[in-house]
Write an enzyme that holds these catalytic residues in place. Sequence first.
Site, short mmCIF file in Angstrom:
data_model
loop_
_atom_site.label_atom_id
_atom_site.label_comp_id
_atom_site.label_asym_id
_atom_site.label_seq_id
_atom_site.Cartn_x
_atom_site.Cartn_y
_atom_site.Cartn_z
N SER A 118 -6.16 -9.93 -12.09
CA SER A 118 -5.87 -9.11 -13.27
C SER A 118 -6.54 -9.76 -14.48
O SER A 118 -6.75 -10.98 -14.48
CB SER A 118 -4.36 -9.04 -13.51
OG SER A 118 -4.09 -8.54 -14.80
N SER A 158 18.37 -2.24 1.73
CA SER A 158 19.68 -2.87 1.57
C SER A 158 19.86 -3.41 0.15
O SER A 158 18.90 -3.61 -0.59
CB SER A 158 19.82 -4.02 2.56
OG SER A 158 19.02 -5.10 2.14
N ASP A 217 6.97 -7.90 4.37
CA ASP A 217 7.16 -8.62 3.11
C ASP A 217 6.16 -9.79 3.12
O ASP A 217 6.25 -10.67 3.98
CB ASP A 217 8.61 -9.13 3.06
CG ASP A 217 8.91 -9.93 1.81
OD1 ASP A 217 7.97 -10.32 1.09
OD2 ASP A 217 10.11 -10.19 1.58
N TYR A 267 3.33 -13.73 -14.42
CA TYR A 267 2.31 -12.82 -13.87
C TYR A 267 0.91 -13.38 -14.09
O TYR A 267 0.11 -13.47 -13.15
CB TYR A 267 2.46 -11.45 -14.54
CG TYR A 267 1.53 -10.38 -14.02
CD1 TYR A 267 1.77 -9.78 -12.79
CD2 TYR A 267 0.42 -9.98 -14.76
CE1 TYR A 267 0.93 -8.78 -12.32
CE2 TYR A 267 -0.43 -8.99 -14.29
CZ TYR A 267 -0.17 -8.39 -13.07
OH TYR A 267 -1.01 -7.41 -12.60
N ALA A 300 0.81 -1.24 0.00
CA ALA A 300 0.00 0.00 0.00
C ALA A 300 0.84 1.28 0.00
O ALA A 300 0.32 2.35 0.27
CB ALA A 300 -0.94 -0.01 1.20
N ASN A 332 -3.15 -6.98 -1.97
CA ASN A 332 -2.86 -6.15 -3.14
C ASN A 332 -1.41 -6.24 -3.63
O ASN A 332 -1.13 -6.00 -4.79
CB ASN A 332 -3.20 -4.69 -2.80
CG ASN A 332 -2.67 -3.72 -3.83
OD1 ASN A 332 -3.26 -3.55 -4.90
ND2 ASN A 332 -1.54 -3.08 -3.55
N1 LIG Z 1 -2.07 -1.07 -12.48
C1 LIG Z 1 -2.68 -1.95 -13.22
O1 LIG Z 1 -3.00 -1.69 -14.38
C2 LIG Z 1 -3.03 -3.32 -12.67
C3 LIG Z 1 -3.80 -4.16 -13.48
C4 LIG Z 1 -4.14 -5.42 -13.02
C5 LIG Z 1 -3.76 -5.81 -11.74
N2 LIG Z 1 -3.02 -4.97 -10.97
C6 LIG Z 1 -2.61 -5.46 -9.65
O2 LIG Z 1 -2.90 -4.50 -8.66
C7 LIG Z 1 -1.89 -4.55 -7.63
C8 LIG Z 1 -1.27 -3.16 -7.45
O3 LIG Z 1 -0.76 -2.71 -8.70
P1 LIG Z 1 -0.09 -1.26 -8.90
O4 LIG Z 1 -0.29 -0.87 -10.31
O5 LIG Z 1 -0.52 -0.37 -7.81
O6 LIG Z 1 1.46 -1.67 -8.75
P2 LIG Z 1 2.62 -1.16 -7.76
O7 LIG Z 1 3.87 -1.82 -8.19
O8 LIG Z 1 2.60 0.31 -7.67
O9 LIG Z 1 2.13 -1.72 -6.34
C9 LIG Z 1 2.54 -2.95 -5.83
C10 LIG Z 1 3.01 -2.74 -4.41
O10 LIG Z 1 3.36 -4.01 -3.88
C11 LIG Z 1 4.55 -3.85 -3.13
N3 LIG Z 1 5.25 -5.14 -3.03
C12 LIG Z 1 5.96 -5.78 -3.98
N4 LIG Z 1 6.48 -6.91 -3.48
C13 LIG Z 1 6.07 -6.98 -2.18
C14 LIG Z 1 6.28 -7.93 -1.13
N5 LIG Z 1 7.07 -9.00 -1.29
N6 LIG Z 1 5.68 -7.70 0.06
C15 LIG Z 1 4.94 -6.57 0.26
N7 LIG Z 1 4.72 -5.64 -0.69
C16 LIG Z 1 5.28 -5.85 -1.90
C17 LIG Z 1 5.36 -2.80 -3.90
O11 LIG Z 1 6.36 -2.18 -3.11
C18 LIG Z 1 4.25 -1.84 -4.32
O12 LIG Z 1 4.06 -0.81 -3.37
C19 LIG Z 1 -0.90 -5.61 -8.05
O13 LIG Z 1 -1.23 -6.83 -7.44
C20 LIG Z 1 -1.11 -5.71 -9.54
O14 LIG Z 1 -0.76 -6.96 -10.06
C21 LIG Z 1 -2.64 -3.73 -11.41
#
Ligand SMILES: NC(=O)c1ccc[n+]([C@@H]2O[C@H](COP(=O)([O-])OP(=O)(O)OC[C@H]3O[C@@H](n4cnc5c(N)ncnc54)[C@H](O)[C@@H]3O)[C@@H](O)[C@H]2O)c1
Length: 280
Positions: free
Chosen positions: A172, A50, A92, A185, A18, A119
């Site tokens: 998605s 890191s 994480d 993905y 988030a 998310n």
């Molecule tokens: N933006 C789009 O068009 C879209 C479309 C379909 C699905 N989604 C899904 O919606 C969600 C959010 O997408 P977004 O566009 O905001 O992407 P984003 O990359 O901005 O957000 C993903 C967040 O997950 C965090 N993250 C990654 N690995 C992690 C881990 N191991 N533990 C905890 N947090 C972790 C990241 O730091 C990031 O803040 C994702 O699951 C993505 O697959 C997005």
Amino acid sequence: MSSWNDLLKGKVAIVTGASRGLGRMDALALAEAGADVVITDILIETDEYSEIEAEKYGPMQQVMQSTNVVYANKTAQEIQKMGRRSTAVKMDVTNREQVKEVFAKVKEQYGKIDILINNAGTLDHVSQIEDQNDDFWERDLKVNLTGAYNCTKAVWPYMKEQGGGKIINMASVAGTLGGFGQASYSTTKGGLLSFTKSMALEGARHGINVNAIVPGIIATEAFKMGNAKMNERMIQRTAFKKPGEPEDIANAITFLVSDKAKYITGVGLQVSGGIELFTF
Ligand SMILES: NC(=O)c1ccc[n+]([C@@H]2O[C@H](COP(=O)([O-])OP(=O)(O)OC[C@H]3O[C@@H](n4cnc5c(N)ncnc54)[C@H](O)[C@@H]3O)[C@@H](O)[C@H]2O)c1
């Protein structure tokens, strides 16, 4: 009948991933509807990131951290200004022990956990099968799929004990339609839809609703970092010929986790501007 005002008043929510994008907007929307919200992510503004983490989490996380596209604390502060409780916690989703600890702390500090938004996701692994990176294949499964499993398993006893809860998994259209260059993905997102249905069946007897959101193309920072030509081709596939906004997803989630949607479980709600429709 529940009121549309203060739809989530008194509820406690955890949102994973988030610190930006859809997760951040979900957190703000849930708070606006009355919920206290715990922001979790691997990236927190104040944190040292890191080299080991940089390698493990992938190129997009490095870029976001180095360009300050991390708003975990900022989001928590915005929520506090709305008069709700909120904390930003480094977590994480692949680290099962850490997830359990964070959830136990939230239960202790906030008294309960009503809503979980799974998310967190990875969006930076695009290549055809010959060039799929084996390490990122494993990472994508661990974050997108096993991460949701870890968080669901950690929250389940609390929701069961309190007689109900709401869980949302972020799938998605890549999971329903497939995605060129998105082997890992799309596999994880398809898996999340099956996971959603199984958990909905198991959750019903405990008052736990489990649903998925199936976004199409949403204009987040992560999406904008993608290949511009490819993005434009995807946008042209939507019926509206434009990407969705993060609040389109957040609004759908706010409804699904409210008691207005109490008879809805096991669905994958398309919020996609009609990308899956037959166009010609
Ligand atoms: N933006 C789009 O068009 C879209 C479309 C379909 C699905 N989604 C899904 O919606 C969600 C959010 O997408 P977004 O566009 O905001 O992407 P984003 O990359 O901005 O957000 C993903 C967040 O997950 C965090 N993250 C990654 N690995 C992690 C881990 N191991 N533990 C905890 N947090 C972790 C990241 O730091 C990031 O803040 C994702 O699951 C993505 O697959 C997005």
